[in-house]
Design a protein around this motif. Structure first.
Motif, PDB file in Angstrom:
ATOM      1  N   ARG A 170       0.841  -1.210   0.000  1.00 65.32           N
ATOM      2  CA  ARG A 170       0.000   0.000   0.000  1.00 65.32           C
ATOM      3  C   ARG A 170       0.875   1.260   0.000  1.00 65.32           C
ATOM      4  N   ARG A 171       1.932   1.206   0.829  1.00 67.92           N
ATOM      5  CA  ARG A 171       2.826   2.364   0.937  1.00 67.92           C
ATOM      6  C   ARG A 171       3.557   2.600  -0.385  1.00 67.92           C
TER       7      ARG A 171
ATOM      8  N   GLU B 182      -4.830   3.263  -1.653  1.00 71.71           N
ATOM      9  CA  GLU B 182      -5.724   3.469  -0.506  1.00 71.71           C
ATOM     10  C   GLU B 182      -6.007   2.145   0.190  1.00 71.71           C
ATOM     11  N   ALA B 183      -6.004   1.059  -0.609  1.00 76.25           N
ATOM     12  CA  ALA B 183      -6.347  -0.246  -0.023  1.00 76.25           C
ATOM     13  C   ALA B 183      -5.631  -1.362  -0.767  1.00 76.25           C
ATOM     14  N   VAL B 184      -5.305  -2.400  -0.003  1.00 78.24           N
ATOM     15  CA  VAL B 184      -4.628  -3.571  -0.582  1.00 78.24           C
ATOM     16  C   VAL B 184      -5.286  -4.833  -0.036  1.00 78.24           C
TER      17      VAL B 184
ATOM     18  N   ASP C 240      -5.215  -4.384   3.869  1.00 77.18           N
ATOM     19  CA  ASP C 240      -4.573  -3.226   4.506  1.00 77.18           C
ATOM     20  C   ASP C 240      -5.242  -1.989   3.924  1.00 77.18           C
ATOM     21  N   LEU C 241      -5.990  -1.300   4.767  1.00 81.64           N
ATOM     22  CA  LEU C 241      -6.761  -0.160   4.270  1.00 81.64           C
ATOM     23  C   LEU C 241      -6.221   1.125   4.882  1.00 81.64           C
TER      24      LEU C 241
ATOM     25  N   GLN D 225     -16.404   3.217   2.752  1.00 83.44           N
ATOM     26  CA  GLN D 225     -16.246   2.667   4.093  1.00 83.44           C
ATOM     27  C   GLN D 225     -15.423   1.379   4.002  1.00 83.44           C
ATOM     28  N   PRO D 226     -14.735   1.004   5.105  1.00 83.18           N
ATOM     29  CA  PRO D 226     -13.837  -0.159   5.048  1.00 83.18           C
ATOM     30  C   PRO D 226     -14.492  -1.417   4.480  1.00 83.18           C
TER      31      PRO D 226
END
Ligand code: ADP
Length: 620
Positions: free
Chosen positions: A242-243, A248-250, A265-266, A275-276
């Protein structure tokens, strides 16, 4: 001393003085060329131009007299050179002190532009050889500051060129062609210089990006290798992806061989409209679309609501390990081919880390299994040792128990054969021989019994029997013997008829043993044989008012050859096998045998037998 003075003189030769002055100038120029350490790129270039300006002064100053210039022109040119020198020195100082003024490029563009145009005017106008200097300045500005400033300077030159006849006060017919030619070239040079600068800048940016990516990749790889725990590594892979991908999300979906889980990973700050849970669902959809695909490949695209994503297989030489999906927030820049390449490089490293952790886990599991197996083996070994020891003890005990009565039989029969004895003594000896022979027979029978039961060689004749009948048979045999010993005998039958499924001989053997023991260890009082129904089982008790058994011996007496009390002083009349045989017989019938006793308070031996209709027995 003389050598030193000679060297000093030698070093001070006029020729050598020139050389050292020259090398000092070179060194000074070198310093000017490189500037102070740690200059930013833009200022480093300005610093080079400072050196170039000094060199141009050095070049132009001696050349001026060679040109066809009037005295006034020469004076003006040298004056201009002097001011140019001062201006350059100013720039050099500003680079060190107020670099911000220089880095914008306006001061040097105006300064250079003004100086060169002045030189052109002094040197004879735009048709003179000095026009060439305008090209140099334009290129220099274009290469440093691009299209804007270079075109502005070129435009100013062209404007001044256009109005120069008015400045000179003379219209020069026939020169308009020259004007257009050199003006066109000037624009072309400005354009070319700016274009080259743009190209170099783009290459520089691309290189910097590559370097940034490489260092981000290295950093992420380092983070992956921080642990060997599979769970931690998988979570780190998702977080680093993600980094690295500025996502934004993985979501990371692993094959069953690596736990088969999906890890997310959000972003801690999700975009407002996502939303998650919805985010996880979107990632799942992306993964599902690719997992079902026969040809695993990296795929890039845009979700229906406008989020850029990449889905890539986690694939190594050994096959697939899973899939990864990275998704950017709405409105973020598109993913491009270099991003996909970066993700692929990251995956190569991530797979290695996951495999290492998987391997470590497998090794850990195997080690645990091995430790368990080793512990089981150790226990089995210990049990075998115990069994072996029990066997040795058993043989030793049997031999010992056999030898005692045999010795008596042998000794007394020898006495009878060797000596003339009176009738009373003879009868006494024969009775001893008879008792010992009986004991010998009992012992052998017991040993045979226990060996047969424990090795499963006994033929059990299980039949449905009336318990009361069994108890009465036993009572009929023992009541006279008990009473003969001066004790009382009681029989208490259950209040209803109870059927048990049992081998009657074996149950009678148990009763005989328990009643026999009760007789043996009860000097006075009562022996009671009773039975009662308790649920699915019937409990049979043999109660006596005898010497009793200490609680510490309650378990021991059921072991082979265990007799309570001092076996040396009080010669035991039994074999020490009876209770052990009873226990095995009761166990075979699906029941239990136990004792309740206190020293000096008498004992109650009880055993249970399942009632014939009970589910326990039917199941058995
Ligand atoms: P044995 O043939 O020696 O009686 P058992 O196995 O039948 O062997 O009994 C083991 C030991 O248990 C006996 O030697 C005795 O010490 C103790 N024991 C058994 N029954 C009684 C009882 N009713 N009262 C007191 N002690 C008993």
């Amino acid at each position: 001393m003389s050598i030193i003075s000679f060297q000093t003189r030698y070093n001070q030769r006029p020729h050598s003085g020139l050389r050292s002055a020259f090398s000092q100038v070179l060194e000074r120029l070198n310093q000017i060329w490189w500037g102070p350490p740690g200059l930013p790129v833009q200022l480093r270039m300005e610093q080079r131009f400072v050196a170039l300006r000094y060199m141009s002064v050095l070049f132009v100053a001696p050349v001026l007299p060679l040109l066809d210039l009037s005295v006034q022109q020469l004076v003006a040119a040298y004056t201009l050179l002097f001011f140019f020198f001062i201006y350059n020195f100013g720039v050099q100082t500003l680079i060190r002190r107020h670099s911000i003024w220089i880095s914008s490029g306006y001061i040097t563009s105006v300064g250079d532009g003004f100086s060169t145009i002045m030189m052109v005017f002094i040197g004879g106008g735009f048709n003179s050889a000095f026009y060439m200097t305008l090209f140099g300045t334009t290129v220099a500005i274009a290469m440093r500051y691009g299209y804007g400033l270079s075109m502005l300077v070129a435009g100013t030159y062209i404007l001044l060129d256009g109005v120069s006849p008015v400045i000179y006060g003379t219209a020069r017919p026939g020169t308009s062609g020259d004007f257009f030619f050199r003006s066109g070239f000037l624009v072309l040079v400005a354009f070319l210089g700016s274009y080259l600068r743009a190209q170099a800048y783009a290459a520089e940016v691309a290189l910097a990006q590559q370097l940034n990516r490489a260092s981000a990749l290295n950093e992420s790889t380092r983070a992956l290798n921080a642990s060997l725990q599979l769970d931690t590594v998988v979570r780190a892979v998702a977080a680093e992806a993600r980094r690295l991908m500025e996502a934004e999300a993985v979501a990371l979906k692993l094959d069953p061989e690596f736990s088969g889980r999906t890890v997310y990973d959000l972003s801690s700050l999700p975009s407002d409209d996502l939303q998650p849970q919805a985010c996880q669902m979107m990632l799942n959809t992306l993964l599902a679309a690719n997992v079902s695909d026969d040809q695993p490949a990296v795929k890039m695209g845009l979700t229906v609501d406008g989020r850029w994503y990449i889905v890539a297989p986690l694939q190594n030489r050994g096959g697939m390990s899973g899939y990864i999906a990275v998704m950017r927030a709405k409105g973020q820049p598109a993913y491009a081919q270099p991003d996909a390449a970066l993700l692929t490089s990251f995956i190569d490293r991530a797979i290695l880390a996951i495999e290492n952790a998987g391997l470590y886990k497998t090794i850990g599991d195997r080690r645990q299994e091995l430790q368990r197996a080793y512990a089981e083996l150790a226990t089995a070994h210990q049990e075998l040792l115990c069994v072996d020891e029990m066997k040795t003890n058993f043989i030793a005990n049997v031999s010992h128990e056999l030898r005692t009565p045999l010795t008596s039989v042998r000794s007394f029969s020898e006495l009878l054969l060797s000596f003339e004895v009176d009738d009373t003594t003879e009868r006494e000896f024969l009775e001893i021989i008879n008792t010992e022979s009986e004991r010998l027979t009992r012992l052998i029978n017991d040993v045979l019994d226990i060996t047969k039961i424990e090795s499963g060689q006994v033929a059990w004749h299980m039949k449905q029997l009336n318990l009361a009948d069994l108890l009465q048979i036993s009572a009929r045999t023992f009541a006279p013997l008990v009473e003969k010993k001066g004790l009382q005998f009681e029989l208490v039958l259950p209040d209803r008829s109870v059927q048990v499924c049992a081998d009657s001989d074996r149950v009678l053997q148990v009763l005989a043993n328990l009643l026999g023991n009760a007789m043996k260890f009860t000097p006075q009082g009562t022996i009671t044989l009773s039975a009662e129904v308790a649920g699915d089982v019937v409990l049979i008790h043999v109660r006596d008012t005898g010497i009793g058994i200490a609680p510490a011996d309650h378990e021991r007496i059921f072991e082979k050859f265990q007799q309570v009390g001092d076996t040396l002083t009080e010669k035991p009349t039994g074999t020490g096998l009876g209770l052990c045989i009873c226990h095995d017989i009761v166990l075979h019938h699906g029941g239990e045998l136990w004792v309740d006793s206190e020293l000096g308070q008498g004992s109650t031996f009880s055993f249970s037998l399942p009632i014939a209709s009970s589910p326990v027995l039917i199941a058995a």
